[in-house]
Design a protein around this motif. Structure first.
Motif, mmCIF file in Angstrom:
data_model
loop_
_atom_site.group_PDB
_atom_site.id
_atom_site.type_symbol
_atom_site.label_atom_id
_atom_site.label_comp_id
_atom_site.label_asym_id
_atom_site.label_seq_id
_atom_site.Cartn_x
_atom_site.Cartn_y
_atom_site.Cartn_z
ATOM 1 N N GLY A 127 0.828 -1.206 0.000
ATOM 2 C CA GLY A 127 0.000 0.000 0.000
ATOM 3 C C GLY A 127 0.853 1.242 0.000
ATOM 4 N N GLY A 128 0.256 2.341 0.452
ATOM 5 C CA GLY A 128 0.995 3.590 0.584
ATOM 6 C C GLY A 128 0.506 4.732 -0.277
ATOM 7 N N VAL A 129 -0.442 4.456 -1.186
ATOM 8 C CA VAL A 129 -1.007 5.551 -1.975
ATOM 9 C C VAL A 129 -2.521 5.375 -2.097
ATOM 10 C CG1 VAL A 129 1.109 5.983 -3.309
ATOM 11 C CG2 VAL A 129 -0.609 4.430 -4.228
ATOM 12 N N ASP A 130 -3.215 6.487 -2.311
ATOM 13 C CA ASP A 130 -4.661 6.425 -2.492
ATOM 14 C C ASP A 130 -4.986 6.010 -3.927
ATOM 15 O OD1 ASP A 130 -4.458 8.713 -4.134
ATOM 16 O OD2 ASP A 130 -5.186 10.076 -2.576
ATOM 17 N N LYS A 131 -6.268 5.972 -4.271
ATOM 18 C CA LYS A 131 -6.678 5.505 -5.603
ATOM 19 C C LYS A 131 -6.169 6.399 -6.735
ATOM 20 C CE LYS A 131 -11.072 7.878 -5.432
ATOM 21 N NZ LYS A 131 -12.450 7.884 -5.798
ATOM 22 N N ASN A 132 -5.763 7.623 -6.395
ATOM 23 C CA ASN A 132 -5.227 8.547 -7.394
ATOM 24 C C ASN A 132 -3.695 8.579 -7.423
ATOM 25 O OD1 ASN A 132 -7.820 9.480 -8.252
ATOM 26 N ND2 ASN A 132 -7.937 10.646 -6.346
ATOM 27 N N GLY A 133 -3.080 7.733 -6.608
ATOM 28 C CA GLY A 133 -1.619 7.668 -6.583
ATOM 29 C C GLY A 133 -0.949 8.659 -5.660
ATOM 30 N N ASN A 134 -1.739 9.320 -4.802
ATOM 31 C CA ASN A 134 -1.177 10.269 -3.847
ATOM 32 C C ASN A 134 -0.742 9.556 -2.571
ATOM 33 O OD1 ASN A 134 -1.746 12.642 -5.434
ATOM 34 N ND2 ASN A 134 -3.898 12.255 -4.963
ATOM 35 N N PRO A 135 0.355 9.988 -1.950
ATOM 36 C CA PRO A 135 0.818 9.349 -0.720
ATOM 37 C C PRO A 135 -0.268 9.337 0.356
ATOM 38 C CG PRO A 135 2.456 10.904 -1.525
ATOM 39 C CD PRO A 135 1.219 11.107 -2.342
ATOM 40 N N LYS A 136 -0.431 8.189 0.995
ATOM 41 C CA LYS A 136 -1.424 8.036 2.057
ATOM 42 C C LYS A 136 -1.033 6.852 2.927
ATOM 43 C CE LYS A 136 -6.323 7.091 2.887
ATOM 44 N NZ LYS A 136 -7.574 6.625 2.265
ATOM 45 N N ASP A 137 -1.203 7.007 4.227
ATOM 46 C CA ASP A 137 -0.986 5.883 5.133
ATOM 47 C C ASP A 137 -2.178 4.947 4.971
ATOM 48 O OD1 ASP A 137 -0.471 4.059 7.112
ATOM 49 O OD2 ASP A 137 -0.494 5.505 8.763
ATOM 50 N N THR A 138 -1.995 3.901 4.215
ATOM 51 C CA THR A 138 -3.074 2.958 3.926
ATOM 52 C C THR A 138 -2.981 1.692 4.764
ATOM 53 O OG1 THR A 138 -1.815 1.872 2.164
ATOM 54 C CG2 THR A 138 -3.193 3.771 1.526
ATOM 55 N N ARG A 139 -2.097 1.679 5.749
ATOM 56 C CA ARG A 139 -1.924 0.456 6.543
ATOM 57 C C ARG A 139 -3.236 0.042 7.201
ATOM 58 N NH1 ARG A 139 2.212 1.945 10.814
ATOM 59 N NH2 ARG A 139 1.060 3.896 10.571
ATOM 60 N N THR A 140 -3.537 -1.236 7.083
ATOM 61 C CA THR A 140 -4.686 -1.795 7.781
ATOM 62 C C THR A 140 -4.308 -1.966 9.248
ATOM 63 O OG1 THR A 140 -3.971 -4.089 7.406
ATOM 64 C CG2 THR A 140 -5.385 -3.067 5.694
ATOM 65 N N GLU A 141 -5.294 -2.166 10.086
ATOM 66 C CA GLU A 141 -5.001 -2.412 11.506
ATOM 67 C C GLU A 141 -4.110 -3.642 11.645
ATOM 68 O OE1 GLU A 141 -5.547 -0.293 14.024
ATOM 69 O OE2 GLU A 141 -6.338 1.017 12.460
ATOM 70 N N ALA A 142 -4.360 -4.656 10.813
ATOM 71 C CA ALA A 142 -3.533 -5.871 10.858
ATOM 72 C C ALA A 142 -2.088 -5.563 10.463
ATOM 73 C CB ALA A 142 -4.125 -6.937 9.935
#
Length: 158
Positions: free
Chosen positions: A81-96
């Motif tokens: 992970g690490g990016v949103d649907k548009n390719g912008n940086p985002k903390d996408t880590r799941t709780e797991a």
């Protein structure tokens, strides 16, 4: 056969795969991408899947290929992970993923006491020489979260 020299580990470097939030990416596809770029193997030592499964990449005894100039003395961990649907940086880590990352980092700090835990972006050059690598100086946003803050939230002191 000569005995392999043990590496001195001073850094644990956190990464993301820079793939869209929620998109399943296999370790095999990461490895294939790294091989296509001329790496000898997958660049990371560990990969954390969306469900929190920790996959082994390179053996810890082998120098990674994940942070130019810092590979010889580091362990590389990447989460999917690490990016949103548009390719912008985002903390996408799941709780797991967050829980697995905390467990793995704590385990590695037990093996390598004194190692510093930082994000890939924290190894960008301090271009203005003020002693702090600021967002405008990042070569990349990886791992797309503030590692220093996260370490505090999971009870890891640096």
């Amino acid at each position: 056969m000569a005995a392999q020299k043990k590496r001195t580990i001073t850094d644990i470097i956190l990464h993301c795969t820079a793939t869209p939030e929620g998109k399943a990416v296999t370790v095999a596809s990461i490895k294939a991408g790294h091989l296509a770029r001329g790496f000898k193997d997958i660049g990371y030592h560990y990969i954390i899947d969306l469900d929190g499964t920790i996959h082994k990449g390179r053996d810890e005894s082998i120098i990674g290929a994940h942070c130019t100039g810092f590979n010889a003395h580091s362990i590389g961990i990447s989460y999917i992970g690490g990016v949103d649907k548009n390719g912008n940086p985002k903390d996408t880590r799941t709780e797991a993923q967050k829980a697995a990352m905390a467990r793995l980092v704590k385990e590695l700090l037990g093996k390598y006491p004194g190692a510093k835990v930082k994000g890939h972006r924290d190894y960008s050059p301090d271009l203005n020489g003020n002693g702090t690598v600021e967002p405008c100086e990042w070569i990349k946003a990886c791992p797309c979260f503030e590692v220093k803050t996260w370490l505090t939230t999971v009870g890891i002191k640096q």
